[in-house]
Write a protein that holds these residues in place. Structure first.
Motif, mmCIF file in Angstrom:
data_model
loop_
_atom_site.group_PDB
_atom_site.id
_atom_site.type_symbol
_atom_site.label_atom_id
_atom_site.label_comp_id
_atom_site.label_asym_id
_atom_site.label_seq_id
_atom_site.Cartn_x
_atom_site.Cartn_y
_atom_site.Cartn_z
ATOM 1 N N SER A 323 43.772 41.974 46.181
ATOM 2 C CA SER A 323 42.368 41.665 46.421
ATOM 3 C C SER A 323 42.158 40.227 46.866
ATOM 4 N N ALA A 324 43.159 39.342 46.618
ATOM 5 C CA ALA A 324 43.081 37.943 47.036
ATOM 6 C C ALA A 324 43.967 37.675 48.246
ATOM 7 N N ARG A 325 44.266 38.715 49.028
ATOM 8 C CA ARG A 325 45.192 38.578 50.152
ATOM 9 C C ARG A 325 44.720 37.592 51.199
ATOM 10 N N SER A 326 43.406 37.377 51.305
ATOM 11 C CA SER A 326 42.866 36.458 52.302
ATOM 12 C C SER A 326 42.573 35.076 51.727
ATOM 13 N N ALA A 327 42.816 34.882 50.447
ATOM 14 C CA ALA A 327 42.532 33.602 49.805
ATOM 15 C C ALA A 327 43.732 32.670 49.911
ATOM 16 N N ASP A 328 43.458 31.391 50.081
ATOM 17 C CA ASP A 328 44.513 30.384 50.119
ATOM 18 C C ASP A 328 45.127 30.287 48.717
ATOM 19 N N VAL A 330 46.821 28.050 47.358
ATOM 20 C CA VAL A 330 46.798 26.691 46.804
ATOM 21 C C VAL A 330 45.394 26.294 46.374
ATOM 22 N N THR A 331 44.432 26.455 47.255
ATOM 23 C CA THR A 331 43.068 26.021 46.961
ATOM 24 C C THR A 331 42.202 27.134 46.390
ATOM 25 N N GLY A 332 42.594 28.390 46.609
ATOM 26 C CA GLY A 332 41.790 29.511 46.153
ATOM 27 C C GLY A 332 40.648 29.866 47.076
ATOM 28 N N ARG A 333 40.506 29.146 48.168
ATOM 29 C CA ARG A 333 39.388 29.420 49.068
ATOM 30 C C ARG A 333 39.686 30.647 49.921
ATOM 31 N N GLY A 334 38.659 31.448 50.128
ATOM 32 C CA GLY A 334 38.816 32.647 50.927
ATOM 33 C C GLY A 334 38.171 33.842 50.264
ATOM 34 N N GLU A 335 37.973 34.864 51.043
ATOM 35 C CA GLU A 335 37.290 36.046 50.536
ATOM 36 C C GLU A 335 38.220 36.924 49.701
ATOM 37 N N ASP A 377 48.783 37.129 34.533
ATOM 38 C CA ASP A 377 47.806 38.120 34.090
ATOM 39 C C ASP A 377 48.190 39.498 34.617
ATOM 40 N N VAL A 378 48.222 40.490 33.741
ATOM 41 C CA VAL A 378 48.575 41.852 34.143
ATOM 42 C C VAL A 378 47.384 42.493 34.845
ATOM 43 N N GLY A 379 47.583 42.909 36.085
ATOM 44 C CA GLY A 379 46.507 43.533 36.836
ATOM 45 C C GLY A 379 46.217 44.933 36.350
ATOM 46 N N THR A 380 45.028 45.412 36.694
ATOM 47 C CA THR A 380 44.593 46.729 36.249
ATOM 48 C C THR A 380 44.730 47.788 37.331
ATOM 49 N N ASN A 381 45.138 47.393 38.547
ATOM 50 C CA ASN A 381 45.203 48.285 39.717
ATOM 51 C C ASN A 381 43.823 48.737 40.181
ATOM 52 N N THR A 382 42.785 48.138 39.615
ATOM 53 C CA THR A 382 41.408 48.463 39.983
ATOM 54 C C THR A 382 40.674 47.169 40.311
ATOM 55 N N TYR A 383 40.036 47.116 41.458
ATOM 56 C CA TYR A 383 39.366 45.890 41.873
ATOM 57 C C TYR A 383 38.140 45.607 41.005
ATOM 58 N N ALA A 384 37.944 44.330 40.698
ATOM 59 C CA ALA A 384 36.737 43.859 40.037
ATOM 60 C C ALA A 384 36.418 42.471 40.585
ATOM 61 N N PRO A 385 35.165 42.129 40.785
ATOM 62 C CA PRO A 385 34.807 40.785 41.259
ATOM 63 C C PRO A 385 35.276 39.719 40.283
ATOM 64 N N ASP A 386 35.335 38.465 40.773
ATOM 65 C CA ASP A 386 35.750 37.349 39.924
ATOM 66 C C ASP A 386 34.901 37.301 38.661
ATOM 67 N N GLY A 387 35.589 37.083 37.528
ATOM 68 C CA GLY A 387 34.901 36.990 36.256
ATOM 69 C C GLY A 387 34.666 38.317 35.572
ATOM 70 N N GLU A 388 35.017 39.415 36.231
ATOM 71 C CA GLU A 388 34.843 40.729 35.644
ATOM 72 C C GLU A 388 36.191 41.420 35.508
ATOM 73 N N CYS A 389 36.208 42.518 34.768
ATOM 74 C CA CYS A 389 37.448 43.267 34.563
ATOM 75 C C CYS A 389 37.155 44.755 34.660
#
Length: 418
Positions: A323-328, A330-335, A377-389
């Motif tokens: 889900s963070a494939r487009s994020a940098d 190092v900086t974390g910037r990106g969709e 962090d162990v992923g859940t295989n289910t997408y959730a927006p930042d701050g959610e699970c």
């Protein structure tokens, strides 16, 4: 990707006991002590780092709560950026000496700082950074880690880091001459120090090794197909060595991966026995073409040195969340956004860097897994927006290979050890 394990180790073991002892109120000290015991129990049982644990409202001591709150925030949040200099190196106009260890959890940021400062020095004519990296962990500079002894010259004492610092201070503050090259790194595998004008050296070239459906690493993409693994968040792949800062029994260093590689959720590729030595000096990265049945996926890639006796020791590893494939990274910037089940995605995985010689008769090996816990962090295989699970689910990942989907390992290599 949240470094959950090191945050727990640092806040709970290194900071909390002293913080608790300094509380003026006996009642608050007792309350924090009980929270410390609860966190200790959660770490011991593994409850502290199961899938979704980062978002559990557990009653933990204050400093641990602070650390977990930081991990819950996006990497590019104001609070994260306030404490980092990696994307503000334009403000650095003084000489810099960076020291790190190949098995230190902070290796990646150390090398990224070096790269950015070096690039700025080349562009502006300012002072070039200097770099020293040994075969050390975060808290052990003896030159021994994970059962390996890198030799009598590997320790910080043998290098005499204090004298090195003093010579550097004499040069930058008193104007004394420095007659040594700006980079000195320990070459694991060959077990000796090498000096260079930069890292990677200017004559380093990129070597691509392609993953084949038959489990080989080849100089060209071959065939087509995929290799499958099942990601079960309830049974994550355990962390085994590497550049970590964790609690027992998860030590740092070039640990043997044989037991981990035997798991059904770990797939491997390897070269044949090398006829000549191959020296990696610089970046290690991977490109993984992935299809999953979930809406998110974590991909852990591990570079190993497989020895003639069958042991397979980690050299470098890295992780990428789909889900963070487009994020940098190092900086974390990106969709960020979900994966579409059944669709192929190309994921770039940063394994940081290495200075390592694969000796003749050894094999280069790559392992891919869906997790490495408690490090990440162990992923859940289910997408959730930042701050959610989202609730964890099992998912099937397929690693695609061949000319159409060329999953590959990319190494900076030099023609011969320096």
């Amino acid at each position: 990707m949240p470094e959950l394990g090191s945050t727990l180790a640092w806040t709970h073991y290194a900071i909390a006991p002293d913080t608790i002892s300094r509380l003026a109120s006996a009642g608050e000290r007792e309350a924090e002590r009980r929270r410390w015991e609860a966190t200790e129990h959660a770490i011991t049982t593994g409850e502290a780092y199961r899938a979704g644990a980062l978002h559990t409202g557990r009653d933990v001591e204050g400093i641990v709560r602070w650390g977990l709150d930081r991990l819950r925030e996006p990497l590019d949040s104001p609070r994260h950026r306030a404490g980092k200099i990696v994307d503000r190196t334009d403000a650095v106009d003084v000489p810099v000496l960076l020291t790190g260890g190949w098995f230190d959890v902070f290796l990646g940021p150390t090398l990224e700082l070096y790269r950015r400062l070096r690039r700025r020095a080349e562009e502006t004519g300012g002072p070039a950074p200097r770099l020293v990296v040994g075969p050390w962990t975060h808290d052990d500079l003896s030159g021994r880690a994970a059962g390996l002894d890198f030799g009598p010259e590997a320790s910080a004492g043998s290098v005499d880091l204090t004298a090195l610092h003093l010579r550097w201070f004499d040069a930058v503050l008193r104007g004394d001459a420095l007659d040594s090259p700006p980079v000195r790194v320990f070459l694991t595998g060959a077990d000796r120090w090498v000096e260079a004008d930069g890292f990677p050296p200017r004559d380093a070239r990129a070597l691509e090794l392609y993953l084949t459906p038959e489990g080989a690493l080849a100089p060209e993409p071959a065939g087509s197909g995929g290799r499958r693994l099942v990601s079960d968040p309830a049974s994550p792949v355990p962390t085994c060595g590497g550049a970590v800062l964790l609690f027992a029994p998860f030590g740092a260093g070039p640990a043997d991966q044989t037991a981990v590689e035997a798991r059904p959720d770990v797939v491997s590729w390897r070269t044949g026995p090398l006829e000549e030595g191959l020296t990696v000096m610089g970046a290690v990265r991977a490109v993984v073409h992935l299809v999953t049945t979930g809406t998110d996926a974590d991909v852990v890639v591990r570079l190993c040195d497989e020895r003639p006796d069958g042991t397979s020791r980690v050299v470098a590893d890295g992780v990428r969340r789909g889900s963070a494939r487009s994020a940098d990274p190092v900086t974390g910037r990106g969709e960020r956004g979900p994966l579409e089940p059944g669709r192929a995605y190309e994921l770039a995985v940063d394994l940081w860097s290495a200075a390592h010689t694969f000796l003749p008769g050894h094999r280069i090996r790559v392992d891919i897994a869906p997790s490495s816990s408690p490090r990440w962090d162990v992923g859940t295989n289910t997408y959730a927006p930042d701050g959610e699970c989202a609730p964890p689910v099992m998912a099937e990942h397929t690693i695609l290979q061949g000319a159409g989907r060329p999953s590959r390992l990319v190494l900076d290599v030099v023609a011969s050890p320096l």
